[in-house]
Each structure stands twice: as C-alpha cells, then as structure tokens.
Write an enzyme that holds these catalytic residues in place. Sequence first.
Site, PDB file in Angstrom:
ATOM      1  N   ASP A  65      29.738  22.977  71.242  1.00  0.00           N
ATOM      2  CA  ASP A  65      30.343  21.721  70.582  1.00  0.00           C
ATOM      3  C   ASP A  65      30.103  20.641  71.476  1.00  0.00           C
ATOM      4  OD1 ASP A  65      31.989  21.806  72.741  1.00  0.00           O
ATOM      5  OD2 ASP A  65      34.015  21.870  71.714  1.00  0.00           O
ATOM      6  N   LYS A 123      28.088  26.741  64.416  1.00  0.00           N
ATOM      7  CA  LYS A 123      29.163  26.727  65.918  1.00  0.00           C
ATOM      8  C   LYS A 123      30.437  27.660  65.328  1.00  0.00           C
ATOM      9  CE  LYS A 123      32.364  23.685  66.366  1.00  0.00           C
ATOM     10  NZ  LYS A 123      33.028  22.450  66.612  1.00  0.00           N
TER      11      LYS A 123
END
Length: 475
Positions: free
Chosen positions: A149, A131
């Site tokens: 997320d 991420k």
Amino acid sequence: MPTTAAAPASGCPSAPLRQVAARLAAAYPIARTELEYSSAFELLVATVLSAQTTDQRVNAVTGELFSRWPDASALASADEDGLAALLRPLGMGPTRAHRIRSLAAQLLERHSGEVPEDQQALEALSGVGRKTALVVRGVWFGQDALAVDTHVMRLAARLGWTSSRDAQRVEKDVLAQRERETTDSAVPYTDGADLSLRLILHGRRVCTARAPQCGRCVLADLCPAAQEPDAPQALSVPAFLADLAARADGSATDGMQELLHRDEAALVDAPSMRHSAVLVLITGTSLVQARVLLHERGRTLRSQPGQFALPGGGVEPQDADAMATALREAREEVGLDPEQVQVLGAFAPVPMPHRGRLVTPVLAWASQQPPVSVVDPIEVERVVWVPLVGEGSLSELGRRGGGLLDGRSVGPLFDLPDDVLVWGLTAFILDAVLAGVGLPGWAQLTPTPQDADAPAPRGGRVLRAPQEIPAHLRR
Ligand code: SF4
C-alpha cells in the site's frame, strides 16, 4: 514541492531487510491489520471497503454490516439501498454497496460462499485488486504474501529497496531484496505478510509521509534516508494539517481523494475536459487559528458572478503542473506572493462535467496570513479569510446545510457572516478539508428527510435545512 525524508538516491546502500524485519518485529510484536474481522469473508469485505478510506471508518460500519449480513449468502440478497445507507459514512455508499453485494454473489456462485485462497481467483472477484487479494492471503490464510500500500511503498523507497512508484514493481523489488539476503545468510526467512503489516504500522506511527520521526525510529541506524536527529525538520506542517497534507502528496489512497471524486463516472470524459487548479490556502499553526482564503468573484462577470471561490483557473501551457497553475492564478487574482506559502501537494482532480472542467485542488499552508488584496476589481470583488472552527466558521453547524437548485440537491452549503454564501465545488472542497482535519463532513451530518423539516438549530447539533441558491448566484 515539500521536502520530506527523501528516498535515497539510486546507488545508495539499502537497509538490510532481515534486520529491519527483526527490529520491526520487536517494536510491533503482533503483526496485524487495523481492520476488525472474525472470518475470511469479513476480512475480504472490510478490505474491499477500505479502498480510499481509513480503517477506522470501515470499522465504524462493519459491526452493524456483519451483524445484519454475516455471510456471502446473506449479503448477496441484501437490500442494496439499505446497504448503501449503512455505508454512506465511507463515501460513495451506492457504489460500495453494489460492489460488495456483487462480490458476495460471486462468492456464492463460484466458491459456494467461501473465500478462495488463490490469488487469481480472488482478483477475479468484484472490487478485489492485487493488494486486497494479497492482504487476504497473508492475513487470513497465512501465506507469504507481501501487500503493497502507500505506506509500504514509501518505506521501501526510504529504506533503499526500490526506486519505483508502481506497487507491483515495489513488491517485486522488496521480494528480490529478501531473496538476495536469504541466500547470503542463515537468518530465518522473513514472512512477506508480516513484513507488510509491520511496515504499515511503522509508516502510520513513525515514518509518516510528511514528518518522519527519525529521532525515535528503531531503524534510524539502518536507514539510508534517516535524517540527523538534530537536523531541523524539513517540513514543519502543524499537527492539525498533518493528515490532510499526507493525503495531498499525489499518492493518496484514502478518504480525501474519494470525498473529492464527486462523480467517478464523469472521469471517463476527463481527457476531453479543460484542466484547472484551485489553491486551498490554509493559514495558522493550530486549528483554532486556522483560516482559509476565499474571494468573491466579480459581480459583473459572465460566469459565476458573485460566487465565493478559491483562487484558481485554467492550466496554461507555461505552467509546470497544477501547483504552478494554482499559485499563478492566486498571484493574478489576489496578489499572493508564492514565496510566502508552502505548497503541500495536490489532491486528485475533481470532474465538473457540466462545465467541461477537471479541477485539481492544491493544498498550501502558511503560518501567518500573507498579504492579499483585490488585484483586478473586475475579476474579484473582495477577499475573505474564513475560520475553520469557532463562531461564524465553516464548522459551525448552524451555518452548514445543503444547497438546492429548484429543489435538486447540489451538495454542501456554508452560510457565513458578512453575506459569504459558499456552495458548489468550493463548498465540496471546504467540506473535504473539514473532514481532512478531523471535523465532521457533510456526508456524516446531512439530516435524514424528517430532520430536514425540523427547525434550523441555534448553535445546534444538526445541519440547517437545505436552502435554495439565490437567483443572482446561479449563473
Ligand atoms: S529513519 Fe525511520 S522514520 Fe526516518 S526515514 Fe528511515 S524508516 Fe523513516
């Protein structure tokens, strides 16, 4: 378990991604991260630091961080203790300090201090996961990188683009949806980074985990999970608890989990630990009214006699999950009727290596105090409701300090009216609850060593001096 705007069942139509992207672009013209940065290096470090805390907290420390250590070369040679002290408000200061110092050293060694653009090279750096690498590629380098997320994951599910809870799978499903639509239409390609950033903004402001505001959502007519505008809110958690509740739904990626992970290293032994759960029951519809349920353990018990604790105990084979354990224990200990409370979720388990236990705090709420009392006088001496704010409350600074066992710090301590002294795991959890409802946590308030020698404040502005735990409460 709470009900929220549920993800649509598989087979339901999904929202058209291109139209969603266009509506979000109109609603949030500037696709941006809420982290503050002025270089690729700063963005990378800030994103690494944002793991398990909020962007606001990161922004509060990065101004000084980047003025003292403005690039990889400076940060790689930073004094780690000084760095850890600066990062302490984020929790786990030493771990974070070591992580970003190593990251800076690796940038120097492998990339001459520059931030690489390549996903693999980014992921090979200390503290950088998929991420974070996607955020840096998308936000700084302008690449088509969709970072997933907890907000993107939730929105993608509600919009019908995925049924997965695995971030990489969600990324793949959303991109596949985009490909399908792009092939079918001449509408411009949707940039993955912009989509991700706008979904995050929308998830924070409108489509929140606990109380999606479908009535004012620009996607309502496209979204298969939209609630009818006139429909009663499925979950009526009061505003003061909304953030805390959002962190207790099992997908938390922010500070609450971290506050409760007192010792990450201890999680290595988690498989061999006995699992327990405790109930964090908060009542009231506003912070001023809020009370939390505690009980004093029986004074003749062999383990932890006379200590103040949250209701709870070991997981039994018949318990469906930690929430069931916490409710069962609360019924057995203080007669709580589970029908009278709303379970909001469970936080990450907290290891207690010295007791060989892994404890899951379960968050529950009720608008009014349900009837509770001592069920078994051997187990429970008395039941108390402790206010969160006001005189004699958990947040009154003159009643907060640190506990000591033979001079060794054992974390926060609350010295409350009616001889209610709370320390140990219960105090850690209550401290995290205070932080979760926007009040200062112990980590932010702990006095510096010279403060520790100062006289205890009267209704003061700093914590009281640390105090030894009385001998009768140590077993
Ligand atoms: S209509 Fe909007 S707020 Fe409601 S679930 Fe869908 S995206 Fe979320």
